[in-house]
Design a protein around this motif. Structure first.
Motif, PDB file in Angstrom:
ATOM      1  N   THR A  27      -1.271   7.999   3.137  1.00  0.00           N
ATOM      2  CA  THR A  27       0.088   7.469   2.989  1.00  0.00           C
ATOM      3  C   THR A  27       1.128   8.556   3.237  1.00  0.00           C
ATOM      4  O   THR A  27       2.147   8.323   3.892  1.00  0.00           O
ATOM      5  CB  THR A  27       0.262   6.866   1.594  1.00  0.00           C
ATOM      6  OG1 THR A  27      -0.656   5.784   1.417  1.00  0.00           O
ATOM      7  CG2 THR A  27       1.678   6.355   1.389  1.00  0.00           C
ATOM      8  N   TRP A  39       2.438  -0.993   6.386  1.00  0.00           N
ATOM      9  CA  TRP A  39       1.676   0.079   5.725  1.00  0.00           C
ATOM     10  C   TRP A  39       0.448  -0.464   4.997  1.00  0.00           C
ATOM     11  O   TRP A  39      -0.589   0.207   4.923  1.00  0.00           O
ATOM     12  CB  TRP A  39       2.573   0.839   4.749  1.00  0.00           C
ATOM     13  CG  TRP A  39       3.117   0.002   3.619  1.00  0.00           C
ATOM     14  CD1 TRP A  39       4.260  -0.734   3.625  1.00  0.00           C
ATOM     15  CD2 TRP A  39       2.537  -0.177   2.332  1.00  0.00           C
ATOM     16  NE1 TRP A  39       4.442  -1.373   2.421  1.00  0.00           N
ATOM     17  CE2 TRP A  39       3.389  -1.043   1.596  1.00  0.00           C
ATOM     18  CE3 TRP A  39       1.385   0.291   1.711  1.00  0.00           C
ATOM     19  CZ2 TRP A  39       3.117  -1.438   0.290  1.00  0.00           C
ATOM     20  CZ3 TRP A  39       1.120  -0.095   0.405  1.00  0.00           C
ATOM     21  CH2 TRP A  39       1.981  -0.951  -0.289  1.00  0.00           C
ATOM     22  N   LEU A  42      -3.791   0.556   5.212  1.00  0.00           N
ATOM     23  CA  LEU A  42      -4.622   0.929   4.065  1.00  0.00           C
ATOM     24  C   LEU A  42      -5.790  -0.036   3.864  1.00  0.00           C
ATOM     25  O   LEU A  42      -6.699   0.260   3.087  1.00  0.00           O
ATOM     26  CB  LEU A  42      -3.779   0.987   2.794  1.00  0.00           C
ATOM     27  CG  LEU A  42      -2.860   2.200   2.647  1.00  0.00           C
ATOM     28  CD1 LEU A  42      -2.057   2.105   1.358  1.00  0.00           C
ATOM     29  CD2 LEU A  42      -3.645   3.500   2.690  1.00  0.00           C
TER      30      LEU A  42
END
Length: 423
Positions: A253, A277, A281
């Motif tokens: 991140t 984002w 992940l």
């Protein structure tokens, strides 16, 4: 009025108590009038047997308070027989199992108080429901504290260790917690977590109990592995899988954010990295590659796998870091130490943030290898942390660590509703 039913509702099981009358006062309190008398067997002062040597010596009015019934406070005006012993010339009052000596709050109310303490609610909330004061509820809680004294003769084979923020008057910022990995029972909550204080605390346990501990499961805190060898001579350390994956996710991140900030804020790449984002992940093996639809910042129909590929094409460093992240996570998921070890040492082109995370993991490489050999995790203890935080939040915080510890252990360890009344 059926006063036998009233006695049943209030939990009055003393056959010597006779309820005579009852009214509801203007202030909403239900007031009952009763009488307590019997023939005592002996004098409690001198012990003389009552062979016509103890006489009736008038009455004394006392109050007995009960928990709320149908939303109303209940008060029993109880006339107790007073006795006098001819032998020692001393008087004594008729006693009952309904209420402790020199007290006005009934035993059924005390029992209900202890049952309510199992619920994660504030002491004042319990006091309002039982028509008592919050200080009385706190006293009942602290009376039960003796049931949670450590057993210095026993420790389980597998210990889960972690820390949590408790109270401001604790010895240190974070408090130490200990759990049995097999039964998921919270063993203790301590107001400190420094290595010297923990070593001093655990040395109170017998050597046999400490030798019984074989496995310690913890996060990557540098303190707890030091207990092995000094306090637990036969134990090994396992690093919790969640903390390993969490360290890798945080490093990726940070990499994404750094690369994103290097781009113009009006650019399509900047907006896409900021918007998707969560997709980056997500484990690579779980990313959807069959369903196509419209995505913001992209002009044509794409599946999730195509979006990830487009994002990774922005920077080769981001792509290398993404591949390292997923290789390590997948090895942990399938519990394959050989794949993990291979992925750990072949990380060309990864970001500085991921290198720093791997350096931290390298310091615990042996403990992580143990993690692949055993099925234990800190999951039960992390779940208990949520319950502890709920207890703390419901009580609007606790000033005293001792009271906080007693409340936590009482709520988490009382399995049956036993009467813990101190007589």
């Amino acid at each position: 009025m059926n006063y036998d039913t009233t006695k049943l509702m209030l939990g009055i099981d003393d056959k010597h108590i006779k309820i005579k009358a009852g009214i509801k006062r203007n202030d909403g309190i239900i007031q009952l009038t009763g009488q307590l008398t019997y023939r005592p067997k002996a004098c409690p002062h001198c012990g003389v047997v009552n062979d016509h040597k103890i006489i009736n010596y008038g009455w004394r009015k006392t109050n007995v308070r009960f928990a709320q019934t149908l939303g109303n406070n209940v008060l029993l005006k109880l006339n107790r027989r007073n006795f006098k012993c001819k032998e020692c010339q001393r008087t004594f009052l008729a006693q009952t199992s309904l209420v402790p000596k020199h007290c006005s709050i009934s035993n059924p109310t005390r029992q209900e108080c202890l049952e309510r303490l199992e619920e994660p609610v504030s002491l004042k909330h319990i006091a309002n429901e039982l028509a008592t004061s919050d200080s009385f509820i706190a006293r009942m809680l602290m009376q039960a504290e003796t049931y949670f004294e450590p057993n210095w003769q026993h420790l389980p084979e597998v210990l889960l260790m972690d820390e949590i923020k408790s109270t401001n008057n604790a010895d240190e910022t974070m408090s130490f917690e200990l759990m049995d990995a097999e039964t998921h029972e919270l063993i203790d909550l301590l107001p400190f977590r420094s290595i010297h204080k923990l070593q001093h605390h655990f040395r109170h346990y017998t050597e046999t109990a400490r030798q019984k501990v074989k496995i310690i499961v913890t996060d990557m805190n540098y303190t707890y592995p030091k207990l092995v060898g000094t306090v637990f001579p036969d134990a090994i350390v396992l690093i919790d899988r969640f903390h390993i994956i969490n360290a890798l996710n945080r490093a990726f991140t940070k990499t994404r954010i750094r690369i994103m900030k290097s781009l113009p804020t009006y650019s399509r790449q900047y907006r896409a990295l900021k918007r998707y984002w969560k997709l980056l992940l997500q484990p690579a093996e779980d990313v959807d590659y069959t369903n196509y639809h419209k995505w913001t910042s992209f002009s044509h129909l794409l599946c999730a796998k195509d979006v990830v590929d487009q994002l990774l094409s922005i920077d080769p460093e981001l792509k290398a870091t993404y591949q390292a992240l997923n290789s390590l996570r997948y090895a942990i998921k399938i519990n394959d130490w050989n794949n993990y070890n291979a992925a750990f040492w072949h990380t060309d082109g990864i970001s500085l943030e991921m290198q720093q995370a791997l350096e931290t993991l390298r310091e615990h490489h042996d403990e992580i290898k143990n993690t692949f050999n055993y099925p234990y995790t800190n999951g039960p203890l992390e779940g208990t942390n949520n319950k502890i935080k709920a207890i703390k939040r419901a009580g609007f915080g606790y000033k005293s660590f001792r009271k906080f510890r007693a409340r936590v252990l009482y709520t988490l360890r009382i399995k049956t509703k036993k009467v813990l009344i101190t007589k």
